[in-house]
Design an enzyme around this catalytic site. Structure first.
Site, PDB file in Angstrom:
ATOM      1  N   HIS A 151      -6.059  -9.449  66.486  1.00 16.96           N
ATOM      2  CA  HIS A 151      -5.718  -8.349  65.581  1.00 16.96           C
ATOM      3  C   HIS A 151      -6.226  -7.060  66.198  1.00 16.96           C
ATOM      4  O   HIS A 151      -7.316  -7.024  66.788  1.00 16.96           O
ATOM      5  CB  HIS A 151      -6.357  -8.559  64.201  1.00 16.96           C
ATOM      6  N   ARG A 160      -7.111 -12.330  54.869  1.00 20.24           N
ATOM      7  CA  ARG A 160      -5.821 -12.753  54.326  1.00 20.24           C
ATOM      8  C   ARG A 160      -5.483 -14.171  54.793  1.00 20.24           C
ATOM      9  O   ARG A 160      -4.811 -14.924  54.079  1.00 20.24           O
ATOM     10  CB  ARG A 160      -4.724 -11.764  54.731  1.00 20.24           C
TER      11      ARG A 160
END
Length: 273
Positions: A151, A160
């Site tokens: 990420h 998430r």
């Protein structure tokens, strides 16, 4: 008017998306909305999924895929076009075009494709952790990435991803439902980070939101890969429209990209010639 347009867009978007889904994949058999259901449950209903678990999944999916920070492509594109005082529908359309890129909104599809390729190559629906570890190493040796991992901002497991993992534990594993894809996702999580970290080249060896979402959708029968980006877009509307309203409230100016001369570039890197 921006607030009203944004609210109308958020309200109507699920019906538009569901209409397209039913038109393309279910012979145009349109399902009328049910005003007694909440936003996410009604979307699941209009898609044609009536189980309580799919409603729960849709609530989770639409929540965690809303804009989480303005630096991503779709959020930034919406902000940029909106800064020219374009109406919310035009600004959101720009965001969706950005979302359609393979490095942004198509990521969870890539995860499923990679798992399918692994199953086919290993000739098993449920490989062992060691087989998965070996396949990850093979993927890296071929100069490819392990989809769903890494990420640009986060340096830990994406919360998430964890939320989806909790959903799997609570509503799938606890009920003893068979979900080979979700089981594989858990095994990848066990072995991938240490392998990726061991390369010394990856800043974030942890899973992001896309590492799990496709497996959950597949488990409940939503198997149309190309529609996954549409689901992402419906969710993203919540965040980018809220941000666009704030842009207007704060009177933010039009966004203008910066520019620099060749002399300026030389100065930055310390070149005098």
């Amino acid at each position: 008017y921006v607030y009203e347009d944004a609210m109308n867009l958020i309200a109507r978007l699920p019906r538009v998306a569901a209409y397209i889904y039913r038109k393309k994949y279910h012979n145009g058999d349109h399902i009328e909305p049910n005003p007694k259901l909440d936003w996410a449950a009604n979307f699941a209903h209009m898609l044609g999924y009536e189980s309580i678990d799919v409603r729960r999944l849709m609530r989770l999916y639409l929540t965690i895929h809303a804009d989480h920070e303005g630096g991503n492509v779709s959020a930034h594109a919406t902000h940029s076009v909106g800064s020219a005082l374009s109406d919310p529908c035009l600004a959101f359309a720009a965001g969706l075009n950005g979302l359609a890129g393979p490095l942004h909104g198509l990521a969870n599809q890539e995860v499923i494709h990679w798992i399918f390729e692994m199953q086919e190559e290993l000739k098993t629906k449920l490989p062992t952790e060691q087989q998965i570890a070996d396949y990850i190493k093979k993927t890296l040796e071929e100069g490819k990435v392990v989809p769903g991992y890494g990420h640009a901002v986060l340096r830990k497991t994406d919360p998430r991803f964890t939320a989806q993992q909790d959903f799997y534990e609570r509503y799938i594993k606890k009920d003893n439902q068979v979900s080979e894809l979700c089981d594989i996702v858990q095994m990848i999580y066990k072995v991938a980070p240490s392998i990726l970290e061991g390369t010394g080249k990856i800043k974030n060896p942890w899973p992001n939101v896309d590492a799990h979402s496709g497996a959950l959708l597949m488990h409940y029968g939503i198997k149309e890969f190309e529609f996954y980006t549409v689901l992402f877009g419906v969710s993203r509307a919540l965040g980018v429209m809220a941000s666009l309203i704030w842009d207007r409230v704060l009177g933010l100016p039009i966004e203008r990209p910066g520019s620099i001369t060749i002399d300026g570039l030389k100065k930055k890197v310390g070149v005098t010639a």
